[in-house]
Design an enzyme around this catalytic site. Structure first.
Site, PDB file in Angstrom:
ATOM      1  N   ILE A   1       0.847  -1.179   0.000  1.00 35.36           N
ATOM      2  CA  ILE A   1       0.000   0.000   0.000  1.00 35.36           C
ATOM      3  C   ILE A   1       0.888   1.236   0.000  1.00 35.36           C
ATOM      4  O   ILE A   1       1.826   1.341   0.793  1.00 35.36           O
ATOM      5  CB  ILE A   1      -0.932   0.017   1.223  1.00 35.36           C
ATOM      6  N   CYS A   2       0.633   2.143  -0.922  1.00 34.22           N
ATOM      7  CA  CYS A   2       1.338   3.418  -1.006  1.00 34.22           C
ATOM      8  C   CYS A   2       2.856   3.199  -1.130  1.00 34.22           C
ATOM      9  O   CYS A   2       3.307   2.452  -1.997  1.00 34.22           O
ATOM     10  CB  CYS A   2       0.978   4.277   0.206  1.00 34.22           C
TER      11      CYS A   2
END
Length: 312
Positions: A102-103
């Site tokens: 994520i990210c």
């Protein structure tokens, strides 16, 4: 039951950490049973998140036997990866475990060598850094997530929610994923597919690079009908060499760079002028209004008219 291990590293971003925990914990199968078992794992007994200390119930041994490992982003994407974390991720990958980020967690997967030769994404603001640091990765900054099968990456913050819902759909089908999306007050598919919403700033120009004069020229000539051959001629090189240099220094191709620069300029014009969509499309170099609308929506996820209503 499907086991998801969420890996908390030092300076983990709390939002990125909480997203998969919340989404997967709330997922229910049609008969009411939980769809996932969650393990929160950490590299040390206590993790500093920057705002609070975190004590996870599992260490790195919690990654073993998990069906999915999710790596949230950290505050410093360029921080060196601890050898024991790298080895744990590589061991899981070798066993066929699905691993997602994520990210800025994409940097952790990249540092572990899991994304070489693959397409990946991260938060748009860090995409240039990812492309420079890991030239063997095809960085796509304009999507919400990329699914390579075993390895998945997502863009910034809320895009992690899109990725989690996508994995639920892969695991249990659309009905279960749609229910999880409703619990999260989130559409299962966002308007515009997977386009990441980018700002209207100029496309990245590597300062001091051999491409800098060419990129400046391209920025000044967005309205012209330019082909790859035209750009190569301006650079005084072959198209093959031009593509290689662009990949090395910008992480993308010449025409992709040009398209993104045109869309950024179009965003600026939509925000600051009363010009029609057709006129703006022509101003930034698109041959037809249809081609402009299609490219704009593919890049930003919304139509030019929707963008103008939102930001003008």
């Amino acid at each position: 039951m499907h086991t998801v291990a969420v890996l908390a590293l030092d300076q983990v971003i709390p939002f990125d950490l909480s997203t998969p925990i919340e989404v997967f914990t709330r997922t229910r199968l049609p008969d009411g049973r939980p769809g996932y078992q969650i393990r929160v794992c950490a590299e040390r007994r206590e993790i500093d998140t920057g705002t609070f200390a975190l004590r996870a119930p599992w260490g790195l041994d919690g990654l073993q036997g998990a069906d999915t490992i999710i790596v949230p982003g950290t505050a410093d994407p360029a921080a060196p990866l601890a050898p024991e974390v790298r080895d744990a991720l590589r061991a899981a990958a070798k066993e066929g475990t699905r691993i997602a980020s994520i990210c800025s967690g994409t940097f952790i997967l990249a540092a572990a060598g899991l994304l070489d030769g693959l397409r990946a994404t991260t938060h748009w603001i860090a995409a240039g850094l990812l492309a420079t640091a890991y030239p063997d990765i095809e960085v796509d900054p304009d999507v919400l997530y990329v699914d390579n099968g075993q390895f998945l990456t997502s863009a910034g913050a809320a895009a992690g929610l899109d990725l989690c819902l996508h994995m639920i759909r892969r695991d249990y089908g659309s009905a279960v994923a749609a229910h999880a999306a409703r619990l999260s007050v989130m559409p299962l598919e966002r308007e515009g597919g997977q386009a990441q919403f980018i700002v209207h700033d100029y496309a990245p120009t590597p300062q001091g690079s051999v491409l800098e004069p060419l990129l400046t020229w391209l920025q000044d000539n967005l309205g012209r009908d330019l082909t790859l051959a035209d750009i190569a001629a301006r650079a005084g090189t072959s198209t093959r060499t031009l593509i290689r240099r662009f990949r090395e220094q910008t992480g993308t191709t010449p025409l992709q760079w040009l398209h993104r620069a045109r869309i950024r300029q179009a965003q600026h014009l939509l925000e600051t002028t009363p010009h029609s969509v057709e006129r703006i499309g022509a101003q930034v170099g698109f041959g037809s209004p249809t081609a402009f609308r299609d490219r704009f929506k593919r890049t930003t996820g919304v139509s030019p008219h929707t963008y103008r209503r939102t930001f003008s």
